[in-house]
Each structure stands twice: as C-alpha cells, then as structure tokens.
Design a protein around this motif. Structure first.
Motif, PDB file in Angstrom:
ATOM      1  N   ALA A   1       0.856  -1.185   0.000  1.00 54.95           N
ATOM      2  CA  ALA A   1       0.000   0.000   0.000  1.00 54.95           C
ATOM      3  C   ALA A   1       0.892   1.234   0.000  1.00 54.95           C
ATOM      4  CB  ALA A   1      -0.909  -0.002   1.215  1.00 54.95           C
ATOM      5  N   VAL A   2       0.604   2.160  -0.911  1.00 58.69           N
ATOM      6  CA  VAL A   2       1.407   3.370  -1.027  1.00 58.69           C
ATOM      7  C   VAL A   2       0.508   4.590  -1.165  1.00 58.69           C
ATOM      8  CG1 VAL A   2       3.400   2.203  -2.062  1.00 58.69           C
ATOM      9  CG2 VAL A   2       1.632   3.155  -3.522  1.00 58.69           C
ATOM     10  N   GLU A   3       1.147   5.744  -1.058  1.00 60.05           N
ATOM     11  CA  GLU A   3       0.424   7.005  -1.152  1.00 60.05           C
ATOM     12  C   GLU A   3       1.228   7.966  -2.017  1.00 60.05           C
ATOM     13  OE1 GLU A   3      -1.570   8.734   2.463  1.00 60.05           O
ATOM     14  OE2 GLU A   3       0.232   9.994   2.364  1.00 60.05           O
ATOM     15  N   PHE A   4       0.528   8.677  -2.883  1.00 57.56           N
ATOM     16  CA  PHE A   4       1.127   9.682  -3.747  1.00 57.56           C
ATOM     17  C   PHE A   4       0.412  10.999  -3.502  1.00 57.56           C
ATOM     18  CE2 PHE A   4       1.114   5.604  -5.928  1.00 57.56           C
ATOM     19  CZ  PHE A   4       2.431   5.448  -6.288  1.00 57.56           C
ATOM     20  N   ILE A   5       1.125  12.095  -3.649  1.00 55.95           N
ATOM     21  CA  ILE A   5       0.524  13.420  -3.576  1.00 55.95           C
ATOM     22  C   ILE A   5       0.715  14.070  -4.945  1.00 55.95           C
ATOM     23  CG2 ILE A   5       0.491  15.672  -2.427  1.00 55.95           C
ATOM     24  CD1 ILE A   5      -0.209  13.312  -0.561  1.00 55.95           C
ATOM     25  N   ALA A   6      -0.397  14.485  -5.545  1.00 55.95           N
ATOM     26  CA  ALA A   6      -0.358  15.119  -6.862  1.00 55.95           C
ATOM     27  C   ALA A   6      -0.980  16.511  -6.763  1.00 55.95           C
ATOM     28  CB  ALA A   6      -1.130  14.281  -7.882  1.00 55.95           C
ATOM     29  N   THR A   7      -0.410  17.443  -7.503  1.00 50.71           N
ATOM     30  CA  THR A   7      -0.979  18.783  -7.569  1.00 50.71           C
ATOM     31  C   THR A   7      -2.225  18.727  -8.433  1.00 50.71           C
ATOM     32  OG1 THR A   7       1.220  19.734  -7.346  1.00 50.71           O
ATOM     33  CG2 THR A   7      -0.510  21.186  -8.184  1.00 50.71           C
ATOM     34  N   ARG A   8      -3.301  19.296  -7.929  1.00 46.41           N
ATOM     35  CA  ARG A   8      -4.552  19.308  -8.703  1.00 46.41           C
ATOM     36  C   ARG A   8      -4.474  20.336  -9.811  1.00 46.41           C
ATOM     37  NH1 ARG A   8      -9.797  19.604  -5.347  1.00 46.41           N
ATOM     38  NH2 ARG A   8     -10.658  19.016  -7.348  1.00 46.41           N
ATOM     39  N   GLY A   9      -5.284  20.128 -10.796  1.00 46.59           N
ATOM     40  CA  GLY A   9      -5.358  21.040 -11.929  1.00 46.59           C
ATOM     41  C   GLY A   9      -6.523  20.627 -12.808  1.00 46.59           C
ATOM     42  N   ALA A  10      -6.465  21.018 -14.050  1.00 45.17           N
ATOM     43  CA  ALA A  10      -7.551  20.694 -14.975  1.00 45.17           C
ATOM     44  C   ALA A  10      -7.355  19.338 -15.642  1.00 45.17           C
ATOM     45  CB  ALA A  10      -7.650  21.787 -16.039  1.00 45.17           C
ATOM     46  N   TRP A  11      -6.389  18.562 -15.187  1.00 43.75           N
ATOM     47  CA  TRP A  11      -6.101  17.288 -15.817  1.00 43.75           C
ATOM     48  C   TRP A  11      -7.193  16.252 -15.543  1.00 43.75           C
ATOM     49  CZ3 TRP A  11      -5.587  13.510 -12.128  1.00 43.75           C
ATOM     50  CH2 TRP A  11      -5.139  13.885 -10.868  1.00 43.75           C
ATOM     51  N   ARG A  12      -7.293  15.303 -16.462  1.00 50.42           N
ATOM     52  CA  ARG A  12      -8.204  14.159 -16.310  1.00 50.42           C
ATOM     53  C   ARG A  12      -7.441  12.885 -15.987  1.00 50.42           C
ATOM     54  NH1 ARG A  12     -11.098  11.962 -20.573  1.00 50.42           N
ATOM     55  NH2 ARG A  12     -11.960  10.718 -18.928  1.00 50.42           N
ATOM     56  N   ARG A  13      -6.166  12.819 -16.405  1.00 49.42           N
ATOM     57  CA  ARG A  13      -5.341  11.622 -16.212  1.00 49.42           C
ATOM     58  C   ARG A  13      -4.051  11.997 -15.485  1.00 49.42           C
ATOM     59  NH1 ARG A  13      -6.709   7.322 -19.489  1.00 49.42           N
ATOM     60  NH2 ARG A  13      -8.297   7.863 -20.997  1.00 49.42           N
TER      61      ARG A  13
ATOM     62  N   VAL B   1      -8.451   3.249 -12.210  1.00 45.67           N
ATOM     63  CA  VAL B   1      -7.109   3.020 -12.749  1.00 45.67           C
ATOM     64  C   VAL B   1      -7.265   2.376 -14.120  1.00 45.67           C
ATOM     65  CG1 VAL B   1      -4.928   1.768 -12.473  1.00 45.67           C
ATOM     66  CG2 VAL B   1      -6.063   2.779 -10.475  1.00 45.67           C
ATOM     67  N   GLN B   2      -6.538   2.893 -15.089  1.00 44.62           N
ATOM     68  CA  GLN B   2      -6.564   2.357 -16.447  1.00 44.62           C
ATOM     69  C   GLN B   2      -5.152   1.908 -16.812  1.00 44.62           C
ATOM     70  OE1 GLN B   2      -7.691   5.214 -19.543  1.00 44.62           O
ATOM     71  NE2 GLN B   2      -9.310   3.792 -20.084  1.00 44.62           N
ATOM     72  N   GLU B   3      -5.055   0.848 -17.598  1.00 39.00           N
ATOM     73  CA  GLU B   3      -3.774   0.276 -18.038  1.00 39.00           C
ATOM     74  C   GLU B   3      -2.855  -0.010 -16.849  1.00 39.00           C
ATOM     75  OE1 GLU B   3      -1.902   1.804 -21.583  1.00 39.00           O
ATOM     76  OE2 GLU B   3      -3.674   3.032 -21.974  1.00 39.00           O
ATOM     77  N   ALA B   4      -3.384  -0.693 -15.870  1.00 40.88           N
ATOM     78  CA  ALA B   4      -2.709  -0.928 -14.593  1.00 40.88           C
ATOM     79  C   ALA B   4      -1.358  -1.624 -14.719  1.00 40.88           C
ATOM     80  CB  ALA B   4      -3.619  -1.747 -13.679  1.00 40.88           C
ATOM     81  N   TYR B   5      -1.188  -2.459 -15.746  1.00 42.68           N
ATOM     82  CA  TYR B   5       0.047  -3.236 -15.888  1.00 42.68           C
ATOM     83  C   TYR B   5       0.987  -2.704 -16.959  1.00 42.68           C
ATOM     84  CZ  TYR B   5      -2.037  -6.544 -12.709  1.00 42.68           C
ATOM     85  OH  TYR B   5      -2.592  -7.109 -11.581  1.00 42.68           O
ATOM     86  N   ASP B   6       0.595  -1.669 -17.687  1.00 44.12           N
ATOM     87  CA  ASP B   6       1.434  -1.128 -18.753  1.00 44.12           C
ATOM     88  C   ASP B   6       1.892   0.292 -18.463  1.00 44.12           C
ATOM     89  OD1 ASP B   6       1.294  -3.440 -20.389  1.00 44.12           O
ATOM     90  OD2 ASP B   6      -0.722  -2.852 -20.995  1.00 44.12           O
ATOM     91  N   GLU B   7       0.965   1.212 -18.435  1.00 44.29           N
ATOM     92  CA  GLU B   7       1.221   2.613 -18.110  1.00 44.29           C
ATOM     93  C   GLU B   7       0.096   3.063 -17.188  1.00 44.29           C
ATOM     94  OE1 GLU B   7       1.430   4.727 -21.821  1.00 44.29           O
ATOM     95  OE2 GLU B   7       3.425   3.977 -22.250  1.00 44.29           O
TER      96      GLU B   7
ATOM     97  N   VAL C   1      -0.214  -1.084 -10.875  1.00 44.31           N
ATOM     98  CA  VAL C   1      -1.119  -0.548  -9.858  1.00 44.31           C
ATOM     99  C   VAL C   1      -2.311  -1.496  -9.842  1.00 44.31           C
ATOM    100  CG1 VAL C   1      -2.573   1.383  -9.144  1.00 44.31           C
ATOM    101  CG2 VAL C   1      -0.349   1.812 -10.216  1.00 44.31           C
ATOM    102  N   THR C   2      -2.422  -2.282  -8.801  1.00 41.01           N
ATOM    103  CA  THR C   2      -3.444  -3.335  -8.777  1.00 41.01           C
ATOM    104  C   THR C   2      -4.771  -2.898  -8.184  1.00 41.01           C
ATOM    105  OG1 THR C   2      -2.528  -4.169  -6.701  1.00 41.01           O
ATOM    106  CG2 THR C   2      -1.749  -5.199  -8.739  1.00 41.01           C
ATOM    107  N   GLU C   3      -4.751  -1.808  -7.388  1.00 40.08           N
ATOM    108  CA  GLU C   3      -6.012  -1.365  -6.786  1.00 40.08           C
ATOM    109  C   GLU C   3      -5.909   0.090  -6.350  1.00 40.08           C
ATOM    110  OE1 GLU C   3      -9.039  -2.690  -3.182  1.00 40.08           O
ATOM    111  OE2 GLU C   3      -7.007  -3.453  -3.192  1.00 40.08           O
TER     112      GLU C   3
END
Length: 191
Positions: free
Chosen positions: A58-70, A103-109, A78-80
């Motif tokens: 189990a991990v945690e990431f912090i991302a800056t919000r913006g107008a992005w969709r992906r 999550v999309q393309e969990a095993y590739d990108e 990323v399994t879950e």
C-alpha cells in the motif's frame, strides 16, 4: 511515493534462493543476518531504480490538482485504487469517494482517470492524495529484477559495504543493464 503498508512487506526474493544462486565463500553462507540485510537493501534499490516493486504494498502519492483528467503513476503495476482525498488547506485531508475515478492500463502505463462525474471535482483544494496498492512484476520482468537484486547483493556483501561516509562503489554493468531493461518511466505526468 510513501509506503503506508501497515504490516511487514514480504520480500520479493528469498534468502535461500539467493544463497543457491550466487557463489559465496562457505564461511559466509551461515551469516544470515548480514546476507538478509544486504539482500533487503538490494531489493529496495532495484525497486526504486526500476519503478517496479516485486511484491504488493500500500502506497500514497501526492499530486498537484489542476484541470487534468489523467495522472500517470510513477510505478507499476497498480493493482487497486484504495483512496482519494483532497487537501483542506490546513494540513488535513478530506476523503473523497472512489466512484467516478479508476485506474486504467494498470500493468502497462498505469493512470488514475478522474471522470467528469467524480464528486471531488467540486471540492476546493490544491493537492490530491492518491492511495493505491502497487507492485508484483510479471514473470519475465520478475526474473530480470531478481537477477539484478542477487548480483547487487552479492557485490555489496563481498565488498563489505558499510554506512560510514565512504562513497559507495558504482553499480556493475550487469546490474545496471538488468535494471535498465526493467525500468518503468511514465510517458507523462498529467493530461
């Protein structure tokens, strides 16, 4: 990325497999403590360098919000997706539902996709906390990463690496090549 796993993370390589795979002096084969520590350090180094942890965590990431969709995860697979939260501006987090995000393309990108109907879009906040389960390489990649771990651990053990302020030796060509073959680099951060 911050590991938030509550329990102990299982090793991706076994000490017994390491001992069978490398040639170490007979008098050193019984030094399980030192061999285990160097093996654990080598596994962490290879996982960090390649972006491919061998075992799930189990991990945690912090991302800056913006107008992005992906938003592309910096590791794979990323399994879950386990949690999303938005910063409240005062050092806390406001948990958000997972509905409308996936999550999309969990095993590739692996990408976190935020749909137009995700309720968190209406919440103000500069940061998005993403919690997920990552790790567990495919068989072919796992074999290369295990070999890199074994080679690196053997080099370190034989060199008698100690944390005493000295410059660590450079990685050997074989270790660098194996890690390079297994390295994951996200194609971009957001879209």
């Amino acid at each position: 990325m911050r590991v938030i796993e509550e329990g102990e993370i299982p090793a991706g390589v076994a000490l017994a497999d390491f001992k069978r795979s490398v040639h170490i002096a007979a008098e050193d084969l019984d030094d399980d403590g030192a061999l285990g520590l160097v093996l654990e350090a080598a596994e962490a180094t290879v996982a960090t360098a390649t972006g491919r942890p061998l075992t799930p965590r189990a991990v945690e990431f912090i991302a800056t919000r913006g107008a992005w969709r992906r938003w592309w995860f910096p590791v794979l697979p990323v399994t879950e997706l386990t949690g999303l939260a938005i910063s409240d501006g005062a050092g806390g987090w406001i948990d958000q539902p997972l509905e409308g995000a996936w999550v999309q393309e969990a095993y590739d990108e692996p990408q976190l996709v935020i749909g137009a109907d995700w309720p968190g879009r209406a919440v103000a906040g500069d940061l998005l906390r993403v919690q997920a389960t990552v790790g567990g390489a495919d068989a072919a990649t796992r074999a290369r990463l295990r070999q890199a771990i074994f080679l690196l651990a053997k080099e370190w053990f034989e060199a008698g690496i100690a944390v005493d302020g000295e410059q660590p030796p450079q990685l050997s060509f074989g270790v660098r090549l194996l890690m390079k073959q297994g390295r994951y680099r996200r194609p971009c951060e957001v879209e």
